[in-house]
Design a protein around this motif. Structure first.
Motif, PDB file in Angstrom:
ATOM      1  N   ALA A   8       0.829  -1.203   0.000  1.00  0.00           N
ATOM      2  CA  ALA A   8       0.000   0.000   0.000  1.00  0.00           C
ATOM      3  C   ALA A   8       0.862   1.251   0.000  1.00  0.00           C
ATOM      4  O   ALA A   8       1.904   1.312   0.647  1.00  0.00           O
ATOM      5  N   LYS A   9       0.448   2.243  -0.746  1.00  0.00           N
ATOM      6  CA  LYS A   9       1.082   3.559  -0.774  1.00  0.00           C
ATOM      7  C   LYS A   9      -0.005   4.586  -0.526  1.00  0.00           C
ATOM      8  O   LYS A   9      -1.140   4.431  -0.975  1.00  0.00           O
ATOM      9  N   GLU A  10       0.329   5.650   0.157  1.00  0.00           N
ATOM     10  CA  GLU A  10      -0.646   6.694   0.464  1.00  0.00           C
ATOM     11  C   GLU A  10      -0.384   7.924  -0.380  1.00  0.00           C
ATOM     12  O   GLU A  10       0.764   8.328  -0.559  1.00  0.00           O
ATOM     13  N   CYS A  11      -1.435   8.504  -0.916  1.00  0.00           N
ATOM     14  CA  CYS A  11      -1.360   9.765  -1.657  1.00  0.00           C
ATOM     15  C   CYS A  11      -2.030  10.832  -0.811  1.00  0.00           C
ATOM     16  O   CYS A  11      -3.147  10.644  -0.357  1.00  0.00           O
ATOM     17  N   THR A  12      -1.343  11.934  -0.611  1.00  0.00           N
ATOM     18  CA  THR A  12      -1.888  13.034   0.170  1.00  0.00           C
ATOM     19  C   THR A  12      -1.975  14.269  -0.716  1.00  0.00           C
ATOM     20  O   THR A  12      -0.996  14.656  -1.330  1.00  0.00           O
ATOM     21  N   PHE A  13      -3.153  14.853  -0.785  1.00  0.00           N
ATOM     22  CA  PHE A  13      -3.378  16.072  -1.556  1.00  0.00           C
ATOM     23  C   PHE A  13      -3.608  17.205  -0.566  1.00  0.00           C
ATOM     24  O   PHE A  13      -4.437  17.086   0.332  1.00  0.00           O
ATOM     25  N   THR A  14      -2.867  18.293  -0.722  1.00  0.00           N
ATOM     26  CA  THR A  14      -2.999  19.448   0.163  1.00  0.00           C
ATOM     27  C   THR A  14      -3.365  20.670  -0.671  1.00  0.00           C
ATOM     28  O   THR A  14      -2.746  20.917  -1.703  1.00  0.00           O
ATOM     29  N   TRP A  15      -4.391  21.433  -0.245  1.00  0.00           N
ATOM     30  CA  TRP A  15      -4.821  22.596  -0.998  1.00  0.00           C
ATOM     31  C   TRP A  15      -5.252  23.710  -0.062  1.00  0.00           C
ATOM     32  O   TRP A  15      -5.470  23.497   1.110  1.00  0.00           O
ATOM     33  N   ASN A  16      -5.356  24.898  -0.593  1.00  0.00           N
ATOM     34  CA  ASN A  16      -5.797  26.052   0.181  1.00  0.00           C
ATOM     35  C   ASN A  16      -7.314  26.049   0.316  1.00  0.00           C
ATOM     36  O   ASN A  16      -8.019  25.451  -0.487  1.00  0.00           O
ATOM     37  N   ALA A  17      -7.800  26.752   1.321  1.00  0.00           N
ATOM     38  CA  ALA A  17      -9.246  26.845   1.543  1.00  0.00           C
ATOM     39  C   ALA A  17      -9.908  27.524   0.349  1.00  0.00           C
ATOM     40  O   ALA A  17      -9.310  28.353  -0.326  1.00  0.00           O
ATOM     41  N   GLY A  18     -11.137  27.142   0.064  1.00  0.00           N
ATOM     42  CA  GLY A  18     -11.867  27.726  -1.052  1.00  0.00           C
ATOM     43  C   GLY A  18     -12.567  26.650  -1.859  1.00  0.00           C
ATOM     44  O   GLY A  18     -12.597  25.491  -1.482  1.00  0.00           O
ATOM     45  N   ALA A  19     -13.104  27.044  -2.977  1.00  0.00           N
ATOM     46  CA  ALA A  19     -13.885  26.132  -3.816  1.00  0.00           C
ATOM     47  C   ALA A  19     -13.011  25.522  -4.911  1.00  0.00           C
ATOM     48  O   ALA A  19     -13.169  25.803  -6.084  1.00  0.00           O
ATOM     49  N   SER A  20     -12.054  24.707  -4.509  1.00  0.00           N
ATOM     50  CA  SER A  20     -11.188  24.049  -5.479  1.00  0.00           C
ATOM     51  C   SER A  20     -11.882  22.821  -6.056  1.00  0.00           C
ATOM     52  O   SER A  20     -12.695  22.182  -5.395  1.00  0.00           O
ATOM     53  N   SER A  21     -11.529  22.499  -7.285  1.00  0.00           N
ATOM     54  CA  SER A  21     -12.047  21.273  -7.882  1.00  0.00           C
ATOM     55  C   SER A  21     -10.878  20.459  -8.425  1.00  0.00           C
ATOM     56  O   SER A  21      -9.844  21.005  -8.811  1.00  0.00           O
ATOM     57  N   LEU A  22     -11.044  19.157  -8.423  1.00  0.00           N
ATOM     58  CA  LEU A  22     -10.022  18.245  -8.902  1.00  0.00           C
ATOM     59  C   LEU A  22     -10.722  17.070  -9.552  1.00  0.00           C
ATOM     60  O   LEU A  22     -11.611  16.466  -8.960  1.00  0.00           O
ATOM     61  N   SER A  23     -10.367  16.763 -10.789  1.00  0.00           N
ATOM     62  CA  SER A  23     -10.945  15.596 -11.443  1.00  0.00           C
ATOM     63  C   SER A  23      -9.866  14.854 -12.218  1.00  0.00           C
ATOM     64  O   SER A  23      -8.889  15.442 -12.676  1.00  0.00           O
ATOM     65  N   LEU A  24     -10.037  13.550 -12.323  1.00  0.00           N
ATOM     66  CA  LEU A  24      -9.111  12.680 -13.027  1.00  0.00           C
ATOM     67  C   LEU A  24      -9.837  12.045 -14.198  1.00  0.00           C
ATOM     68  O   LEU A  24     -11.041  11.839 -14.148  1.00  0.00           O
ATOM     69  N   ASP A  25      -9.091  11.687 -15.244  1.00  0.00           N
ATOM     70  CA  ASP A  25      -9.735  11.089 -16.404  1.00  0.00           C
ATOM     71  C   ASP A  25      -9.871   9.564 -16.286  1.00  0.00           C
ATOM     72  O   ASP A  25     -10.339   8.909 -17.195  1.00  0.00           O
ATOM     73  N   LYS A  26      -9.490   8.991 -15.137  1.00  0.00           N
ATOM     74  CA  LYS A  26      -9.650   7.560 -14.889  1.00  0.00           C
ATOM     75  C   LYS A  26     -10.260   7.367 -13.515  1.00  0.00           C
ATOM     76  O   LYS A  26      -9.921   8.072 -12.567  1.00  0.00           O
ATOM     77  N   SER A  27     -11.152   6.397 -13.396  1.00  0.00           N
ATOM     78  CA  SER A  27     -11.741   6.123 -12.087  1.00  0.00           C
ATOM     79  C   SER A  27     -10.921   5.102 -11.311  1.00  0.00           C
ATOM     80  O   SER A  27     -11.058   4.976 -10.104  1.00  0.00           O
TER      81      SER A  27
END
Length: 51
Positions: A8-27
Motif C-alpha cells: 500500500a502507498k498513500e497519496c496526500t493532496f494538500t490545498w488552500n481553503a476555497g472552492a477548489s475542484s479536482l478531477s481525473l480522467d480515470k476512475s
C-alpha cells in the motif's frame, strides 16, 4: 493505493481553503510491480502539490 503484491502507498493532496475542484480522467488504475507507467490527466481550477 495498493499494488498487485498488496503493498500500500498513500497519496496526500494538500490545498488552500476555497472552492477548489479536482478531477481525473480515470476512475481506477491497475498498477503492477515492475510494470510500465500510466498517464492520468488531472484537471483543476487551482494549484496542487502531491507528496
Amino acid at each position: 493505493m495498493t499494488d498487485d503484491a498488496g503493498a500500500a502507498k498513500e497519496c496526500t493532496f494538500t490545498w488552500n481553503a476555497g472552492a477548489s475542484s479536482l478531477s481525473l480522467d480515470k476512475s481506477s488504475l491497475s498498477l503492477v510491480n515492475g510494470g510500465t507507467g500510466q498517464t492520468v490527466n488531472v484537471t483543476s481550477n487551482d494549484d496542487w502539490n502531491v507528496s
